[in-house]
Design a protein around this motif. Structure first.
Motif, PDB file in Angstrom:
ATOM      1  N   PHE A 167       2.674 -39.461 -36.224  1.00 44.83           N
ATOM      2  CA  PHE A 167       3.754 -40.558 -36.615  1.00 44.83           C
ATOM      3  C   PHE A 167       4.618 -40.490 -35.472  1.00 44.83           C
ATOM      4  O   PHE A 167       4.710 -39.733 -34.287  1.00 44.83           O
ATOM      5  N   VAL A 168       5.316 -41.449 -35.333  1.00 46.16           N
ATOM      6  CA  VAL A 168       6.511 -41.612 -34.311  1.00 46.16           C
ATOM      7  C   VAL A 168       7.763 -41.269 -34.613  1.00 46.16           C
ATOM      8  O   VAL A 168       8.184 -42.115 -35.636  1.00 46.16           O
ATOM      9  N   PRO A 169       8.506 -40.309 -34.473  1.00 44.20           N
ATOM     10  CA  PRO A 169      10.095 -40.008 -34.819  1.00 44.20           C
ATOM     11  C   PRO A 169      10.910 -41.350 -34.337  1.00 44.20           C
ATOM     12  O   PRO A 169      10.497 -41.816 -33.392  1.00 44.20           O
ATOM     13  N   GLY A 170      11.892 -41.526 -35.127  1.00 39.40           N
ATOM     14  CA  GLY A 170      12.773 -42.574 -34.896  1.00 39.40           C
ATOM     15  C   GLY A 170      13.454 -42.368 -33.900  1.00 39.40           C
ATOM     16  O   GLY A 170      13.959 -43.618 -33.295  1.00 39.40           O
ATOM     17  N   SER A 171      14.053 -41.262 -33.218  1.00 40.17           N
ATOM     18  CA  SER A 171      15.070 -41.358 -32.367  1.00 40.17           C
ATOM     19  C   SER A 171      14.797 -42.164 -31.219  1.00 40.17           C
ATOM     20  O   SER A 171      15.785 -42.701 -30.701  1.00 40.17           O
ATOM     21  N   PRO A 172      13.660 -42.204 -30.430  1.00 38.33           N
ATOM     22  CA  PRO A 172      13.691 -43.147 -29.467  1.00 38.33           C
ATOM     23  C   PRO A 172      14.060 -44.619 -29.494  1.00 38.33           C
ATOM     24  O   PRO A 172      13.955 -45.272 -28.486  1.00 38.33           O
ATOM     25  N   PHE A 173      14.053 -44.854 -30.895  1.00 37.43           N
ATOM     26  CA  PHE A 173      14.324 -46.354 -31.063  1.00 37.43           C
ATOM     27  C   PHE A 173      15.669 -46.625 -31.136  1.00 37.43           C
ATOM     28  O   PHE A 173      16.040 -47.860 -31.259  1.00 37.43           O
ATOM     29  N   TYR A 174      16.497 -45.813 -31.158  1.00 35.21           N
ATOM     30  CA  TYR A 174      18.228 -46.041 -31.083  1.00 35.21           C
ATOM     31  C   TYR A 174      18.614 -46.050 -29.419  1.00 35.21           C
ATOM     32  O   TYR A 174      18.234 -45.041 -28.812  1.00 35.21           O
ATOM     33  N   ALA A 175      19.298 -47.136 -29.387  1.00 29.53           N
ATOM     34  CA  ALA A 175      19.856 -47.215 -27.824  1.00 29.53           C
ATOM     35  C   ALA A 175      21.058 -46.051 -27.690  1.00 29.53           C
ATOM     36  O   ALA A 175      21.280 -45.751 -26.660  1.00 29.53           O
ATOM     37  N   ASN A 176      21.835 -45.893 -28.907  1.00 26.86           N
ATOM     38  CA  ASN A 176      22.919 -44.910 -28.775  1.00 26.86           C
ATOM     39  C   ASN A 176      22.707 -43.870 -29.482  1.00 26.86           C
ATOM     40  O   ASN A 176      21.512 -43.147 -29.669  1.00 26.86           O
ATOM     41  N   GLU A 177      23.181 -43.328 -30.331  1.00 27.88           N
ATOM     42  CA  GLU A 177      23.376 -42.126 -31.236  1.00 27.88           C
ATOM     43  C   GLU A 177      22.049 -42.333 -32.066  1.00 27.88           C
ATOM     44  O   GLU A 177      22.004 -43.250 -32.791  1.00 27.88           O
ATOM     45  N   PRO A 178      21.115 -41.388 -32.142  1.00 31.31           N
ATOM     46  CA  PRO A 178      19.960 -41.511 -32.795  1.00 31.31           C
ATOM     47  C   PRO A 178      20.036 -40.955 -34.223  1.00 31.31           C
ATOM     48  O   PRO A 178      20.920 -40.106 -34.599  1.00 31.31           O
ATOM     49  N   GLN A 179      19.529 -41.415 -35.211  1.00 28.47           N
ATOM     50  CA  GLN A 179      19.124 -40.848 -36.401  1.00 28.47           C
ATOM     51  C   GLN A 179      17.876 -40.293 -36.560  1.00 28.47           C
ATOM     52  O   GLN A 179      16.879 -40.616 -36.540  1.00 28.47           O
ATOM     53  N   THR A 180      18.284 -38.763 -36.191  1.00 30.81           N
ATOM     54  CA  THR A 180      16.985 -37.817 -36.105  1.00 30.81           C
ATOM     55  C   THR A 180      16.182 -37.694 -37.262  1.00 30.81           C
ATOM     56  O   THR A 180      14.995 -37.139 -37.303  1.00 30.81           O
TER      57      THR A 180
ATOM     58  N   ILE B 283      16.484 -32.896 -42.222  1.00 32.40           N
ATOM     59  CA  ILE B 283      15.065 -32.635 -41.615  1.00 32.40           C
ATOM     60  C   ILE B 283      14.972 -33.760 -40.417  1.00 32.40           C
ATOM     61  O   ILE B 283      15.461 -34.657 -40.322  1.00 32.40           O
ATOM     62  N   ASN B 284      14.499 -32.875 -39.449  1.00 40.80           N
ATOM     63  CA  ASN B 284      14.493 -33.397 -37.936  1.00 40.80           C
ATOM     64  C   ASN B 284      13.046 -33.983 -37.857  1.00 40.80           C
ATOM     65  O   ASN B 284      12.056 -33.114 -37.946  1.00 40.80           O
ATOM     66  N   ALA B 285      12.929 -35.305 -37.511  1.00 39.05           N
ATOM     67  CA  ALA B 285      11.473 -35.953 -37.796  1.00 39.05           C
ATOM     68  C   ALA B 285      10.845 -35.487 -36.360  1.00 39.05           C
ATOM     69  O   ALA B 285       9.575 -35.089 -36.201  1.00 39.05           O
ATOM     70  N   MET B 286      11.381 -35.045 -35.275  1.00 41.78           N
ATOM     71  CA  MET B 286      10.448 -34.482 -33.959  1.00 41.78           C
ATOM     72  C   MET B 286       9.967 -33.192 -34.297  1.00 41.78           C
ATOM     73  O   MET B 286       8.850 -33.064 -34.164  1.00 41.78           O
ATOM     74  N   GLU B 287      10.666 -32.454 -35.110  1.00 44.67           N
ATOM     75  CA  GLU B 287      10.305 -31.040 -35.581  1.00 44.67           C
ATOM     76  C   GLU B 287       9.005 -31.396 -36.542  1.00 44.67           C
ATOM     77  O   GLU B 287       8.010 -30.497 -36.665  1.00 44.67           O
TER      78      GLU B 287
END
Lengths: 397, 397
Positions: free
Chosen positions: B354-367, B338-342
């Motif tokens: 809510f805020v999807p988690g991806s932007p909080f990752y400096a490198n490979e995000p957990q989407t 499940i992609n949190a952005m979608e």
């Protein structure tokens, strides 16, 4: 449990940190703030001009009416009604500035930092007046530019001298009104010539204008941003017309530019105090500055005249100085062989202080120059201080 | 006369400007501020906690007693009595912090910018948690580092994972208390281990602590700066315990470091509002925070529990989340597909954000991650919003 670090930290600083220096002026101020010193060294506005009661009422009003909004996080670009007021005040002579072009900053020193951040790469050519504002040199230096000095005469910056140096320059930084440190004003003809030259050369022109409102007589000269809003970045401040301690300034730029500055500001400090912006808007929205600024002009103009008169009376032949028509500073040029830094050492022994001119030069300094400020010194002390300085100078002729 | 620029400006921006991006969160907030949206996206403290009357009285008092000083330019390092208060409050567990180690800043975001400025060269290795605070990634990014993510588990950052990555790193940035975005807390044992590991590796440890005071029960855990004041740079803020709109934070560092930060601050904005610093000192000097902070803890703790209960009731199996013991955030991990952005796109259609988690990752995000904040949403709307989210997630399982 507190751990003992067997191996004291070896900090590895960024290369840019190695070039950071404290402002020479701020260092001098530490020495010269004893009350017995007659200090012409300051660059601070006179606290006699601060509208303390008006500010107090405005804080009370804004906190009473909109406390929860004023104390919450706010937008990076700033408080819209204040940005609208600024846009309107700059829309003169047919120019139309819109609030979207206005970014509120935490004092105009921050605008300098943000401009350096978005425009200067290591080694970028940056054009500055000779001499120029020390705080700008300090802010830009962080980004490690190659400063190139542009010729200046009694009418201010010489636009024709740009042709030789503009190629590849990232920006030209100019202070057209009652410049810090010289007190000089860029003539109207020069303003037009400068704006046109910069447009032709695709050279971003930064118009830093903290003192523009402080003309002793007559209306302020036209602003360059109104001559070409597409190519001029304008910096304004409430520090000299209201109070500096609240840290509120603004930068007005073409949209493509202001958007970058806004991103840089977001990363730098999110936004400037909402409360302060709402308070300042409340204070100025109904025309307060139109009544208040003339009182500052009169005070500064009178004290400037006292200093100019005392200089004419006491200073020996061979010394020259500017005759400002506004602002806070007079610039003195001594005979070439007199070093102002050495003169300062002697002067401080006799309880008089000023700022030597050298730190204001980006490149080769003229060591026989100095800056005098008259705004925080009462007339009798201005006369006494100038007489002491005159004697010290005469002793060295 | 307004000149027509025949040749619209071609701005030549600095390389660092090309990497600047607006915070994803600030962009989402623009969409989600309509009142009909149940927004768990915010990172703003609850305005219900702002002591508006107390602040109003303090502005009145400071302006009445010391208006001309409060409104004048001030020292770059800050207002000494406030720096003394901060130093005293951090001198716990045998550590001795002195006011000379404290630099006042315009919100702790500014501390991040200044730290980046003095520590990060282009390509410098910078260690961050996985995930980490977006504002820090944004501030450091300006200086173009090479981010390296450090492993994190339910007890926070994993100190043993540093050995493989610390060589040559300029700093480690950590948020030990109720981390933004995960709400996780670094265990006491880990704190000691982390401080010792960093000291051994000569790795400057930045302890960012905006939420430390907001523990729902029990005393706050010991601060790492008190374990090794020679190797830890501590960042604090009044935004979450008083009000954020005034923009007041501080950084506490070893003297060699704080001196560089002070020089960087002088170039960046001269100093932080004297008035604000004097007001905050007036508010807190007699113990106000000791009475005030518990009211924030209770409010946030109660609303956190409402959200946790609603999640336990509605969220389908296969979804996991953190159980914060303080602060403002819960972190949700969805099934991998499940992609949190979608999910956000769907949620906004149903008036939940809510805020999807991806932007909080400096490198490979957990989407498949997302952040929820509960502090500004009333309980019945928390329950309603969680139920809607749960249904959307269940639909995708």
């Amino acid at each position: 449990m507190k751990i003992e670090n067997p191996n004291p930290f070896q900090w590895h600083f960024a290369e840019r940190a190695s070039q950071m220096q404290s402002s020479f002026i701020r260092e001098i101020l530490k020495v010269t703030q004893q009350p017995e010193i007659i200090s012409f060294a300051g660059g601070l506005p006179s606290p006699a001009t601060f509208p303390v009661e008006i500010m107090k009422e405005a804080f009370d009003k804004v906190l009473s009416d909109s406390g929860k909004v004023a104390l919450q996080y706010g937008p990076t670009d700033g408080y819209l009604p204040l940005r609208q007021w600024i846009a309107d005040s700059l829309s003169t002579g047919g120019a139309k500035i819109v609030p979207e072009q206005v970014l509120m900053v935490s004092g105009s020193q921050q605008a300098l930092d943000l401009l350096g951040k978005v425009l200067i790469d290591e080694g970028s050519k940056v054009l500055v007046e000779t001499p120029s504002y020390l705080g700008a040199l300090q802010a830009f230096s962080v980004y490690r530019p190659n400063f190139v000095s542009v010729d200046t005469d009694d009418d201010g910056l010489v636009p024709s001298s740009l042709h030789d140096v503009a190629a590849g320059a990232r920006l030209l930084y100019a202070l057209p009104n009652f410049q810090n440190p010289t007190g000089r004003t860029l003539s109207v003809a020069r303003r037009h010539e400068l704006v046109e030259t910069c447009a032709r050369l695709n050279l971003p022109l930064i118009e830093d204008d903290p003192y523009g409102a402080l003309s002793y007589k007559g209306d302020p000269l036209p602003k360059m941003v109104a001559m070409n809003p597409d190519g001029v970045i304008y910096m304004g401040s409430f520090s000299k017309v209201l109070t500096p301690g609240i840290r509120l300034g603004y930068v007005v730029a073409p949209l493509a530019m202001v958007r970058r500055l806004e991103l840089a500001k977001q990363a730098a400090d999110l936004h400037t105090s909402q409360l302060t912006q709402m308070v300042v808007h409340h204070v100025i929205k109904d025309g307060f500055l139109e009544k208040h600024i003339p009182t500052i002009r009169t005070l500064y103009g009178d004290q400037c005249q006292v200093m100019l008169d005392a200089m004419a009376e006491h200073f020996p032949a061979g010394v020259s100085w500017t005759k400002p028509e506004g602002g806070m500073f007079i610039w003195v040029t001594l005979p070439k062989h007199i070093n102002a830094m050495e003169l300062l050492d002697e002067a401080i022994k006799q309880k008089v202080a000023f700022v030597p001119g050298s730190p204001f030069y980006a490149n080769e300094p003229q060591t026989n120059t100095l800056r005098l400020s008259f705004v925080t010194v009462p007339p009798e002390r201005i006369r006494a201080g100038v007489a002491i300085l005159a004697k010290l100078i005469a002793d060295r002729m």
